[in-house]
Scaffold this active site. Sequence first.
Site, mmCIF file in Angstrom:
data_model
loop_
_atom_site.group_PDB
_atom_site.id
_atom_site.type_symbol
_atom_site.label_atom_id
_atom_site.label_comp_id
_atom_site.label_asym_id
_atom_site.label_seq_id
_atom_site.Cartn_x
_atom_site.Cartn_y
_atom_site.Cartn_z
ATOM 1 N N LEU A 190 0.860 -1.188 0.000
ATOM 2 C CA LEU A 190 0.000 0.000 0.000
ATOM 3 C C LEU A 190 0.891 1.230 0.000
ATOM 4 O O LEU A 190 2.017 1.187 0.512
ATOM 5 C CB LEU A 190 -0.899 0.020 1.250
ATOM 6 C CG LEU A 190 -1.962 -1.080 1.364
ATOM 7 C CD1 LEU A 190 -2.720 -0.960 2.683
ATOM 8 C CD2 LEU A 190 -2.939 -1.026 0.188
ATOM 9 N N ASP A 191 0.380 2.341 -0.522
ATOM 10 C CA ASP A 191 1.131 3.598 -0.519
ATOM 11 C C ASP A 191 1.316 4.101 0.909
ATOM 12 O O ASP A 191 0.554 3.734 1.811
ATOM 13 C CB ASP A 191 0.364 4.681 -1.295
ATOM 14 C CG ASP A 191 0.191 4.334 -2.754
ATOM 15 O OD1 ASP A 191 1.003 3.541 -3.275
ATOM 16 O OD2 ASP A 191 -0.751 4.855 -3.360
ATOM 17 N N ILE A 192 2.256 5.005 1.062
ATOM 18 C CA ILE A 192 2.527 5.556 2.396
ATOM 19 C C ILE A 192 1.277 6.209 3.018
ATOM 20 O O ILE A 192 1.058 6.124 4.220
ATOM 21 C CB ILE A 192 3.730 6.543 2.352
ATOM 22 C CG1 ILE A 192 4.123 6.981 3.755
ATOM 23 C CG2 ILE A 192 3.455 7.741 1.453
ATOM 24 C CD1 ILE A 192 5.462 7.671 3.849
#
Length: 235
Positions: free
Chosen positions: A102-104
């Site tokens: 997942l993205d930050i």
Amino acid sequence: MRLDKCLSNLKYGTRTDVKKMIKSKRIKVNNHIVTDPSKYVEPNIDSIFVDQERVRYHQNIVYMMNKPKGYVCANKDKWHKTVFDLLKKDDQRYNLSIAGRLDIDTEGLIILTNNGALVHDIISPNKSVDKIYEVTTELPLDEPKRLLEPMLLLDGKKERYVPKRPNIIRADKNVVVISIQEGKFHQVKRMFEAIGHKVINLKRLAINQLALEETLELGTYRKLTNTEIDKLVSK
Ligand code: URA
């Protein structure tokens, strides 16, 4: 497996370090000091101690974590904390991989496991495993069905691709729940961008049949049962 291999797999040191530790009588197997690095051990059955620490060895570790924002899904990062920083010291010994990053700034369900085949089954585009996201956009979506029209996006290598049609599970003003089967770079954000909407919050709710446990606090994790592991890939 060999005692030295078992301990180096668990990051007690390199094979050479571990051999030295064994020779210096720091390791006990079933209450007896062992000095032979090639001693055969059954890590799940034998009681192995390094100094005062009981060695835990598990063949198949599968954790569900509720990833908070601000953490990156990477083994190491120069600037940010990684999801591995959220693991207890014991769990940091295992070579865990993230099945679907997942993205930050995305939160929600991630799977951490040492089972390479499971990672492959979850992320492989050929396996058609659904990933379900709750997407909050800056402005309400008048026509969520536009997400179903073919669109051209850029992947992580800046190459163009047409994403598979998502499934819209629910759409209510500026909150949409969709499922996708791929996991390309920023895919959900870019799909919404393509229809003129900015995503301001993104949360993964489920992978296939396995939903994020609602009571699992952000930044915490727990082991999955075998039934739950099956839910990750079963059709
Ligand atoms: N899609 C995105 O854009 N970001 C994620 O973190 C996951 C899916």
